[in-house]
Design a protein around this motif. Structure first.
Motif, mmCIF file in Angstrom:
data_model
loop_
_atom_site.group_PDB
_atom_site.id
_atom_site.type_symbol
_atom_site.label_atom_id
_atom_site.label_comp_id
_atom_site.label_asym_id
_atom_site.label_seq_id
_atom_site.Cartn_x
_atom_site.Cartn_y
_atom_site.Cartn_z
ATOM 1 N N PRO A 32 4.022 -7.434 -13.558
ATOM 2 C CA PRO A 32 4.284 -6.162 -12.878
ATOM 3 C C PRO A 32 3.524 -6.021 -11.558
ATOM 4 C CG PRO A 32 3.901 -5.787 -15.208
ATOM 5 C CD PRO A 32 3.569 -7.209 -14.955
ATOM 6 N N MET A 33 2.281 -6.510 -11.517
ATOM 7 C CA MET A 33 1.504 -6.399 -10.276
ATOM 8 C C MET A 33 2.122 -7.248 -9.171
ATOM 9 S SD MET A 33 -1.006 -4.230 -10.668
ATOM 10 C CE MET A 33 -2.444 -4.564 -9.658
ATOM 11 N N ARG A 34 2.595 -8.437 -9.516
ATOM 12 C CA ARG A 34 3.256 -9.282 -8.516
ATOM 13 C C ARG A 34 4.528 -8.605 -7.990
ATOM 14 N NH1 ARG A 34 2.266 -14.894 -7.980
ATOM 15 N NH2 ARG A 34 0.432 -15.631 -9.111
ATOM 16 N N ASN A 35 5.277 -7.948 -8.874
ATOM 17 C CA ASN A 35 6.484 -7.246 -8.446
ATOM 18 C C ASN A 35 6.152 -6.068 -7.530
ATOM 19 O OD1 ASN A 35 8.301 -8.926 -9.793
ATOM 20 N ND2 ASN A 35 8.164 -7.745 -11.688
ATOM 21 N N LEU A 36 5.052 -5.397 -7.833
ATOM 22 C CA LEU A 36 4.622 -4.293 -6.982
ATOM 23 C C LEU A 36 4.195 -4.785 -5.600
ATOM 24 C CD1 LEU A 36 2.605 -2.164 -9.568
ATOM 25 C CD2 LEU A 36 4.745 -1.515 -8.449
ATOM 26 N N LEU A 37 3.603 -5.967 -5.548
ATOM 27 C CA LEU A 37 3.216 -6.555 -4.262
ATOM 28 C C LEU A 37 4.457 -6.887 -3.429
ATOM 29 C CD1 LEU A 37 0.294 -8.842 -5.450
ATOM 30 C CD2 LEU A 37 0.078 -6.882 -3.914
ATOM 31 N N LYS A 38 5.527 -7.310 -4.084
ATOM 32 C CA LYS A 38 6.794 -7.520 -3.378
ATOM 33 C C LYS A 38 7.321 -6.195 -2.822
ATOM 34 C CE LYS A 38 8.580 -11.400 -6.163
ATOM 35 N NZ LYS A 38 9.675 -11.776 -7.098
ATOM 36 N N SER A 39 7.272 -5.155 -3.639
ATOM 37 C CA SER A 39 7.767 -3.845 -3.211
ATOM 38 C C SER A 39 6.961 -3.314 -2.034
ATOM 39 C CB SER A 39 7.692 -2.845 -4.377
ATOM 40 O OG SER A 39 8.520 -3.234 -5.434
ATOM 41 N N LEU A 40 5.647 -3.502 -2.081
ATOM 42 C CA LEU A 40 4.788 -3.022 -1.003
ATOM 43 C C LEU A 40 5.178 -3.676 0.320
ATOM 44 C CD1 LEU A 40 0.987 -2.431 -1.109
ATOM 45 C CD2 LEU A 40 1.921 -3.900 0.675
ATOM 46 N N TYR A 41 5.343 -4.996 0.305
ATOM 47 C CA TYR A 41 5.719 -5.726 1.522
ATOM 48 C C TYR A 41 7.105 -5.287 2.018
ATOM 49 C CZ TYR A 41 7.202 -9.673 4.436
ATOM 50 O OH TYR A 41 7.681 -10.445 5.464
ATOM 51 N N ARG A 42 8.039 -5.207 1.105
ATOM 52 C CA ARG A 42 9.418 -4.899 1.468
ATOM 53 C C ARG A 42 9.567 -3.469 1.999
ATOM 54 N NH1 ARG A 42 12.180 -4.718 -3.667
ATOM 55 N NH2 ARG A 42 11.442 -2.564 -3.628
ATOM 56 N N ASP A 43 9.038 -2.493 1.225
ATOM 57 C CA ASP A 43 9.301 -1.089 1.527
ATOM 58 C C ASP A 43 8.420 -0.525 2.637
ATOM 59 O OD1 ASP A 43 11.121 -1.255 -0.509
ATOM 60 O OD2 ASP A 43 9.836 -0.294 -1.996
ATOM 61 N N PHE A 44 7.201 -1.022 2.765
ATOM 62 C CA PHE A 44 6.263 -0.411 3.714
ATOM 63 C C PHE A 44 5.922 -1.293 4.909
ATOM 64 C CE2 PHE A 44 4.706 1.744 -0.359
ATOM 65 C CZ PHE A 44 5.625 2.770 -0.216
ATOM 66 N N TYR A 45 6.395 -2.546 4.879
ATOM 67 C CA TYR A 45 6.175 -3.413 6.040
ATOM 68 C C TYR A 45 7.505 -3.915 6.602
ATOM 69 C CZ TYR A 45 4.906 -7.386 8.921
ATOM 70 O OH TYR A 45 4.803 -8.270 9.973
ATOM 71 N N ARG A 46 8.260 -4.646 5.810
ATOM 72 C CA ARG A 46 9.491 -5.259 6.324
ATOM 73 C C ARG A 46 10.545 -4.217 6.723
ATOM 74 N NH1 ARG A 46 12.591 -9.838 6.670
ATOM 75 N NH2 ARG A 46 14.800 -9.562 6.205
ATOM 76 N N TYR A 47 10.890 -3.310 5.812
ATOM 77 C CA TYR A 47 11.965 -2.360 6.096
ATOM 78 C C TYR A 47 11.655 -1.460 7.299
ATOM 79 C CZ TYR A 47 14.524 -3.573 1.810
ATOM 80 O OH TYR A 47 15.250 -4.237 0.839
ATOM 81 N N LEU A 73 -6.007 4.059 -16.735
ATOM 82 C CA LEU A 73 -5.274 3.072 -15.958
ATOM 83 C C LEU A 73 -6.058 1.768 -15.883
ATOM 84 C CD1 LEU A 73 -2.904 2.467 -13.915
ATOM 85 C CD2 LEU A 73 -4.447 3.315 -12.128
ATOM 86 N N GLY A 74 -5.361 0.644 -16.061
ATOM 87 C CA GLY A 74 -6.012 -0.655 -15.958
ATOM 88 C C GLY A 74 -5.051 -1.717 -15.474
ATOM 89 N N PHE A 75 -5.618 -2.774 -14.881
ATOM 90 C CA PHE A 75 -4.835 -3.887 -14.362
ATOM 91 C C PHE A 75 -5.284 -5.186 -15.027
ATOM 92 C CE2 PHE A 75 -5.658 -1.093 -10.516
ATOM 93 C CZ PHE A 75 -4.549 -0.294 -10.740
ATOM 94 N N PHE A 76 -4.496 -6.218 -14.883
ATOM 95 C CA PHE A 76 -4.843 -7.493 -15.511
ATOM 96 C C PHE A 76 -6.130 -8.067 -14.946
ATOM 97 C CE2 PHE A 76 -2.931 -9.080 -11.677
ATOM 98 C CZ PHE A 76 -3.479 -10.341 -11.479
ATOM 99 N N HIS A 77 -6.451 -7.762 -13.694
ATOM 100 C CA HIS A 77 -7.623 -8.348 -13.050
ATOM 101 C C HIS A 77 -8.855 -7.459 -13.146
ATOM 102 C CE1 HIS A 77 -5.585 -5.880 -10.049
ATOM 103 N NE2 HIS A 77 -6.727 -5.760 -9.424
ATOM 104 N N ASN A 78 -8.677 -6.188 -13.468
ATOM 105 C CA ASN A 78 -9.828 -5.299 -13.611
ATOM 106 C C ASN A 78 -9.363 -3.905 -14.008
ATOM 107 O OD1 ASN A 78 -12.563 -4.863 -13.715
ATOM 108 N ND2 ASN A 78 -12.913 -4.992 -11.514
ATOM 109 N N THR A 79 -10.336 -3.070 -14.384
ATOM 110 C CA THR A 79 -10.069 -1.663 -14.683
ATOM 111 C C THR A 79 -10.789 -0.820 -13.636
ATOM 112 O OG1 THR A 79 -9.978 -2.143 -17.052
ATOM 113 C CG2 THR A 79 -10.258 0.161 -16.414
ATOM 114 N N PRO A 80 -10.078 0.063 -12.935
ATOM 115 C CA PRO A 80 -10.735 0.886 -11.914
ATOM 116 C C PRO A 80 -11.815 1.775 -12.525
ATOM 117 C CG PRO A 80 -8.336 1.044 -11.752
ATOM 118 C CD PRO A 80 -8.639 0.354 -13.036
ATOM 119 N N ASP A 81 -12.892 2.008 -11.770
ATOM 120 C CA ASP A 81 -13.929 2.891 -12.286
ATOM 121 C C ASP A 81 -13.506 4.350 -12.235
ATOM 122 O OD1 ASP A 81 -14.129 3.369 -9.571
ATOM 123 O OD2 ASP A 81 -16.210 2.689 -9.372
ATOM 124 N N ASN A 82 -12.300 4.625 -11.722
ATOM 125 C CA ASN A 82 -11.737 5.981 -11.753
ATOM 126 C C ASN A 82 -11.160 6.304 -13.130
ATOM 127 O OD1 ASN A 82 -10.979 4.397 -9.100
ATOM 128 N ND2 ASN A 82 -11.550 6.462 -8.474
#
Length: 332
Positions: free
Chosen positions: A61-76, A296-305
């Motif tokens: 899911p994180m890799r897919n979100l990185l694709k979305s970030l590039y596509r929607d907020f940079y490329r488009y 909220l948590g991610f595969f690479h870490n859990t935010p201190d928030n």
């Protein structure tokens, strides 16, 4: 429904989440060890309930979100700008060639030092979007400080894009001395440079803080978490009205604060805080840094928030985490 039935229902739900979404990060033996942190059966039941609401994002899911970030907020946005500058053209070859020209004038940067998660994700960001490694630089490389008056090291670059995995309070994006000085200097040296701050996840408060700082020309988050994601907000989706019969929001908030404050107090001490500031910051962080109150948590870490009762794993206090956080070490 009896206490045992409620507990078994929660454990069944958590088991499904663990097998389908959590990458088996919270097996039952680990859950039982985590529950030992809590002193009463009522606390343990509410802890299980909070765990059943935990949002975890694995590598895919994180890799897919990185694709979305590039596509929607940079490329488009760049493509839209190219089209407008060329009479709203639909010529795909022209658009793509112009986009490649702009892409060569772009540098992507992580947030924080090399050991932190923002920089860590740039590797996956580059892979998923098939980008040249030449497009990635460190913040301290942007300016040439060999002379008394620093100059832009890459005069051909028009776009600098900071990539972050999570923005909670917005403090790092706005208060980090290295980032702040770099952004301010870049804008002084060239009015044509566009600086973006793009995030995978952010709280609405964090987005507003970064936007209001005026440091960045573009601030966006793929997933924005409003106040309903705060565990104990008046409109919390964690404690909707239908669940109030079994689970008490005020009770959960009280023990999460009571147990969470000393956990964050120990971290703040190691960060060098003392006196009134130490007490004040620890009060505010007892339910997650910036009082974000997240699950909220991610595969690479859990935010201190996120609630500290979920992730705390330091030597100072005997506490067993369920989704541990790899916290920063402040000394050798």
């Amino acid at each position: 429904m009896t206490y045992i039935e409620i507990q078994e229902n929660l454990k069944s739900k958590i088991k499904v989440l663990n097998e389908t979404l959590w990458d088996n990060r919270a097996l039952n033996p680990s859950i039982e060890k985590w529950l030992v942190n809590f002193s009463t059966e009522k606390e343990k039941l509410h802890a299980l309930y909070l765990l059943s609401k935990f949002m975890y994002f694995g590598a895919v899911p994180m890799r897919n979100l990185l694709k979305s970030l590039y596509r929607d907020f940079y490329r488009y946005p760049l493509i839209e700008s190219i089209r407008k500058s060329n009479g709203n053209t639909l010529d795909s070859d022209l658009i793509e060639n112009k986009f490649k020209e702009e892409e060569k004038k772009t540098r992507f940067l992580g947030v924080g030092n090399l050991s932190e998660s923002g920089a860590h994700l740039l590797y996956f960001f580059r892979q998923e979007n098939k980008l040249s490694k030449e497009m990635f630089v460190y913040t301290d490389e942007i300016l040439d400080r060999s002379n008394a008056d620093p100059q832009v090291r890459f005069p051909e670059v028009k776009h600098y894009v900071f990539i972050d995995d999570f923005c909670g309070s917005g403090s790092q994006a706005t208060n980090d001395e290295i980032i702040n000085q770099c952004v301010v200097k870049l804008k002084k040296l060239s009015a044509d440079i566009q600086i973006s701050y793009l995030m995978l996840f952010a709280t609405s408060k964090g987005v507003k803080t970064v936007k209001d700082s005026g440091l960045y020309d573009n601030v966006e988050a793929v997933i924005e978490l409003d106040d309903t994601y705060k565990c104990f907000d008046i409109n919390s989706r964690i404690f909707p009205q239908k669940d109030n019969f079994y689970f008490e929001k005020d009770f959960a908030k009280e023990f999460c604060y009571r147990l969470g404050r000393p956990l964050f107090y120990s971290i703040n001490q190691k960060a060098g805080l003392i006196g009134h500031i130490l007490e004040q910051v620890s009060d505010d962080a007892a339910l997650g840094w910036g009082n974000c109150q997240l699950l909220l948590g991610f595969f690479h870490n859990t935010p201190d928030n996120t609630l500290p009762i979920i992730w705390y794993d330091e030597e100072d206090i005997d506490w067993v985490p369920i989704f541990k956080r790899y916290n920063k070490k402040y000394n050798f």
